[in-house]
Design a protein around this motif. Structure first.
Motif, PDB file in Angstrom:
ATOM      1  N   VAL A 277      48.260  44.016  38.162  1.00  0.00           N
ATOM      2  CA  VAL A 277      48.107  45.476  38.084  1.00  0.00           C
ATOM      3  C   VAL A 277      46.821  45.756  37.288  1.00  0.00           C
ATOM      4  CG1 VAL A 277      49.076  47.651  37.305  1.00  0.00           C
ATOM      5  CG2 VAL A 277      50.591  45.821  38.164  1.00  0.00           C
ATOM      6  N   VAL A 278      45.867  46.371  37.954  1.00  0.00           N
ATOM      7  CA  VAL A 278      44.561  46.631  37.339  1.00  0.00           C
ATOM      8  C   VAL A 278      44.294  48.133  37.334  1.00  0.00           C
ATOM      9  CG1 VAL A 278      42.076  46.181  37.446  1.00  0.00           C
ATOM     10  CG2 VAL A 278      43.710  44.418  38.184  1.00  0.00           C
ATOM     11  N   VAL A 279      43.966  48.644  36.152  1.00  0.00           N
ATOM     12  CA  VAL A 279      43.607  50.056  35.988  1.00  0.00           C
ATOM     13  C   VAL A 279      42.234  50.109  35.310  1.00  0.00           C
ATOM     14  CG1 VAL A 279      44.208  52.258  34.930  1.00  0.00           C
ATOM     15  CG2 VAL A 279      46.013  50.754  35.812  1.00  0.00           C
ATOM     16  N   MET A 280      41.359  50.991  35.803  1.00  0.00           N
ATOM     17  CA  MET A 280      40.024  51.144  35.214  1.00  0.00           C
ATOM     18  C   MET A 280      39.795  52.611  34.855  1.00  0.00           C
ATOM     19  SD  MET A 280      36.235  50.045  36.636  1.00  0.00           S
ATOM     20  CE  MET A 280      36.239  51.152  38.031  1.00  0.00           C
ATOM     21  N   TYR A 281      39.342  52.839  33.625  1.00  0.00           N
ATOM     22  CA  TYR A 281      38.956  54.175  33.170  1.00  0.00           C
ATOM     23  C   TYR A 281      37.418  54.220  33.167  1.00  0.00           C
ATOM     24  CZ  TYR A 281      43.782  54.546  31.627  1.00  0.00           C
ATOM     25  OH  TYR A 281      45.160  54.576  31.585  1.00  0.00           O
ATOM     26  N   SER A 282      36.850  55.106  33.982  1.00  0.00           N
ATOM     27  CA  SER A 282      35.400  55.135  34.172  1.00  0.00           C
ATOM     28  C   SER A 282      34.878  56.561  34.043  1.00  0.00           C
ATOM     29  CB  SER A 282      35.038  54.563  35.551  1.00  0.00           C
ATOM     30  OG  SER A 282      35.590  55.389  36.573  1.00  0.00           O
ATOM     31  N   ILE A 283      33.600  56.695  34.276  1.00  0.00           N
ATOM     32  CA  ILE A 283      32.948  58.001  34.213  1.00  0.00           C
ATOM     33  C   ILE A 283      31.896  58.059  35.297  1.00  0.00           C
ATOM     34  CG2 ILE A 283      31.156  57.299  32.566  1.00  0.00           C
ATOM     35  CD1 ILE A 283      31.401  60.017  31.272  1.00  0.00           C
ATOM     36  N   LYS A 284      31.653  59.230  35.783  1.00  0.00           N
ATOM     37  CA  LYS A 284      30.687  59.407  36.850  1.00  0.00           C
ATOM     38  C   LYS A 284      29.283  59.068  36.347  1.00  0.00           C
ATOM     39  CE  LYS A 284      28.995  62.820  40.170  1.00  0.00           C
ATOM     40  NZ  LYS A 284      29.082  64.245  40.610  1.00  0.00           N
ATOM     41  N   GLY A 285      28.541  58.294  37.142  1.00  0.00           N
ATOM     42  CA  GLY A 285      27.185  57.930  36.779  1.00  0.00           C
ATOM     43  C   GLY A 285      27.081  56.726  35.880  1.00  0.00           C
ATOM     44  N   CYS A 286      28.197  56.061  35.595  1.00  0.00           N
ATOM     45  CA  CYS A 286      28.186  54.897  34.703  1.00  0.00           C
ATOM     46  C   CYS A 286      27.793  53.657  35.509  1.00  0.00           C
ATOM     47  CB  CYS A 286      29.565  54.725  34.061  1.00  0.00           C
ATOM     48  SG  CYS A 286      29.727  53.209  33.105  1.00  0.00           S
ATOM     49  N   GLU A 287      26.677  53.036  35.126  1.00  0.00           N
ATOM     50  CA  GLU A 287      26.197  51.865  35.857  1.00  0.00           C
ATOM     51  C   GLU A 287      27.131  50.671  35.694  1.00  0.00           C
ATOM     52  OE1 GLU A 287      22.225  48.988  35.982  1.00  0.00           O
ATOM     53  OE2 GLU A 287      22.243  50.839  34.784  1.00  0.00           O
ATOM     54  N   ASP A 288      27.656  50.440  34.474  1.00  0.00           N
ATOM     55  CA  ASP A 288      28.573  49.319  34.250  1.00  0.00           C
ATOM     56  C   ASP A 288      29.888  49.508  34.996  1.00  0.00           C
ATOM     57  OD1 ASP A 288      26.820  47.927  32.596  1.00  0.00           O
ATOM     58  OD2 ASP A 288      27.386  49.142  30.861  1.00  0.00           O
ATOM     59  N   CYS A 289      30.310  50.779  35.104  1.00  0.00           N
ATOM     60  CA  CYS A 289      31.535  51.058  35.878  1.00  0.00           C
ATOM     61  C   CYS A 289      31.322  50.691  37.343  1.00  0.00           C
ATOM     62  CB  CYS A 289      31.921  52.528  35.747  1.00  0.00           C
ATOM     63  SG  CYS A 289      32.267  53.056  34.055  1.00  0.00           S
ATOM     64  N   ALA A 290      30.136  51.029  37.862  1.00  0.00           N
ATOM     65  CA  ALA A 290      29.845  50.710  39.261  1.00  0.00           C
ATOM     66  C   ALA A 290      29.815  49.196  39.478  1.00  0.00           C
ATOM     67  CB  ALA A 290      28.515  51.341  39.661  1.00  0.00           C
ATOM     68  N   LYS A 291      29.279  48.438  38.508  1.00  0.00           N
ATOM     69  CA  LYS A 291      29.244  46.990  38.642  1.00  0.00           C
ATOM     70  C   LYS A 291      30.660  46.398  38.629  1.00  0.00           C
ATOM     71  CE  LYS A 291      24.644  46.268  36.665  1.00  0.00           C
ATOM     72  NZ  LYS A 291      23.869  45.645  35.569  1.00  0.00           N
ATOM     73  N   MET A 292      31.517  46.940  37.779  1.00  0.00           N
ATOM     74  CA  MET A 292      32.904  46.437  37.736  1.00  0.00           C
ATOM     75  C   MET A 292      33.619  46.714  39.050  1.00  0.00           C
ATOM     76  SD  MET A 292      35.179  44.794  36.088  1.00  0.00           S
ATOM     77  CE  MET A 292      34.529  44.692  34.427  1.00  0.00           C
ATOM     78  N   ARG A 293      33.404  47.899  39.638  1.00  0.00           N
ATOM     79  CA  ARG A 293      34.020  48.202  40.931  1.00  0.00           C
ATOM     80  C   ARG A 293      33.536  47.216  41.990  1.00  0.00           C
ATOM     81  NH1 ARG A 293      32.106  53.424  39.756  1.00  0.00           N
ATOM     82  NH2 ARG A 293      33.684  54.767  38.776  1.00  0.00           N
ATOM     83  N   THR A 294      32.219  46.951  41.975  1.00  0.00           N
ATOM     84  CA  THR A 294      31.660  46.010  42.951  1.00  0.00           C
ATOM     85  C   THR A 294      32.319  44.634  42.819  1.00  0.00           C
ATOM     86  OG1 THR A 294      29.534  47.191  42.909  1.00  0.00           O
ATOM     87  CG2 THR A 294      29.526  44.943  43.762  1.00  0.00           C
TER      88      THR A 294
END
Length: 458
Positions: free
Chosen positions: A377-394
């Motif tokens: 079970v994986v949950v991610m808390y992110s923010i719009k425009g966050c480059e590190d968040c985009a890398k984690m999604r990738t």
């Protein structure tokens, strides 16, 4: 060349002689009054004897030099002869006239052109009509600027024929142009900010005060204008930071920082110009200790009172401008604080984008096994425009992992939920993204290696 000579005074006292003593000796020897002495010592070339033989001219020259005054003999300028009408034969038998002796040489105790006769001027005769240099001292005279001939006031020189007023005007104009060129008036002031000296615009118009608003590096700032500009620069950065926080476009804060830095550098350069220094001295601000000394100088050292190479003395500024700039800075800082408080996630995201993360992604291209259990079970808390968040999604998508992504900048419930979880762990501010793997919270933008280890239960 003429066989006649003249003696010319240069108006200069010879080296080794006292000027006052020389003046007294000349006055006593040649019986000159104060007005005539002023002509002799005017610094101009003055002809004092003419139509003399070389021996006479040399003798008088040596006598004047012996008294301590510079003099020289030179040939008389060639002058076209003046035609004289033939005498009319008398109607009656002429009475034999006594022979008139030739004029004796000038007395050794008077200067030919300067010593005035004690009695009224004699009636002109044929002998002195062609030699007007013996004119009455009351007649206004003029000295030719070309040949130094002293003569009654006239336009054309009787010796060399030059137009004397026009020649004086031409020489005055040439002297004025030379002085302006030497002072840099025609070419404008010079500024030394840059790899080479650059000519500034044409000579300043009016007071020439440099505007506070702008990015040019030419001109001068006095102390009050410099201080007001520093507050204005800070206000500019605060305003763009606030706008970026309100709109979520944090690149505006970066623009504000860049513009504020350039504007602050401009203020230092113009303040250095006011002190008569080169703008390159602003580079000393990167040197420890020296930068503190330079900052104190910029605030307290007064500038040049007059025009210098960088422009005229500034007249603007003042306490009112300083207080107005302080008020602007206070208002701008309040505006930016409210913007940050209304959208803290955007500010955090900006900090995350420009913070170095070391080797946190060094193992993203690892050849290790990427098979994970399906019940993770994986949950991610992110923010719009966050480059590190985009890398984690990738990375999650590339490994076929199912996850839930909460955007805390648009989902207030998710933001509150994250805040409660962080508070339960005793944490404070964190970097995004925050990952929750199988119920365990991984804060401060965990690396993919850390997420992988928790997915495998390591």
């Amino acid at each position: 060349m003429s066989d006649l000579f003249r003696v010319v005074l240069t108006g200069n006292v010879l080296a080794g002689h006292d000027p006052a003593a020389v003046r007294d000796r000349i006055a006593q020897t040649f019986r000159l009054d104060a007005t005539q002495l002023d002509v002799v010592f005017s610094g101009r070339r003055v002809a004092v004897k003419r139509n003399a033989t070389q021996a006479e001219a040399d003798a008088l020259t040596q006598r004047i030099v012996a008294l301590g005054l510079s003099a020289e003999s030179e040939p008389m300028p060639e002058v076209a002869p003046v035609p004289v009408a033939a005498p009319v034969a008398p109607m009656v038998a002429p009475v034999p006239a006594k022979p008139v002796p030739a004029p004796a040489p000038a007395a050794s105790d008077e200067l030919f052109s300067l010593a005035a006769p004690a009695a009224p001027a004699p009636t002109p005769t044929a002998g002195n009509a062609t030699n007007p240099t013996a004119a009455d001292a009351s007649v206004e005279t003029v000295t030719c600027p070309q040949c130094a001939e002293v003569q009654p006031t006239r336009t054309l020189c009787r010796a060399c024929g030059i137009d004397m007023p026009r020649l004086r005007a031409a020489r005055a104009e040439a002297s004025r142009d030379a002085n302006e060129t030497r002072l840099g008036i025609n070419n404008g002031p010079k500024t030394t900010f840059g790899p080479a000296t650059v000519a500034a615009p044409q000579r300043y118009a009016g007071s020439g005060d440099t505007s506070m608003l702008g990015l040019g590096f030419s001109g001068r700032f006095n102390r009050s204008t410099y201080l007001a500009s520093a507050f204005f620069s800070t206000a500019l950065m605060w305003v763009l930071l606030g706008i970026g926080a309100y709109s979520g476009q944090m690149w505006l804060a970066i623009v504000g920082f860049v513009l504020g830095t350039i504007y602050g550098l401009r203020c230092m350069v113009l303040r250095l110009h006011d002190m008569g220094r080169t703008g390159w001295m602003s580079l000393l601000m990167i040197v420890p200790v020296v930068n503190f000394i330079l900052a104190v100088m910029l605030l307290f050292v007064s500038g040049d009172d007059d025009d210098n190479a960088h422009g005229p003395a500034p007249e603007g500024g003042g306490a009112k401008l300083v207080w107005f700039s302080i008020a602007m800075m206070v208002l701008a800082s309040g505006f930016a604080s409210k913007g940050i408080a209304s959208n803290p996630a955007a500010v955090v995201a900006m900090a995350n984008q420009y913070r170095h993360h070391g080797t946190q992604h060094a193992d993203e291209d690892s050849d290790e096994d990427t098979n994970f259990a399906a019940d993770n079970v994986v949950v991610m808390y992110s923010i719009k425009g966050c480059e590190d968040c985009a890398k984690m999604r990738t990375w999650l998508d590339a490994n076929g992992l199912q996850y839930t992504d909460y955007s805390v900048d648009t989902d207030s419930r998710a933001a509150d939920q994250l805040s409660n979880k962080i508070a339960a762990t005793g944490g404070a501010n964190v970097r995004l993204p925050v990952m929750e793997v199988n119920g365990e919270l991984l804060m401060d933008n965990p690396s993919t290696a850390t997420v992988r280890a928790h997915l495998r239960g390591e």
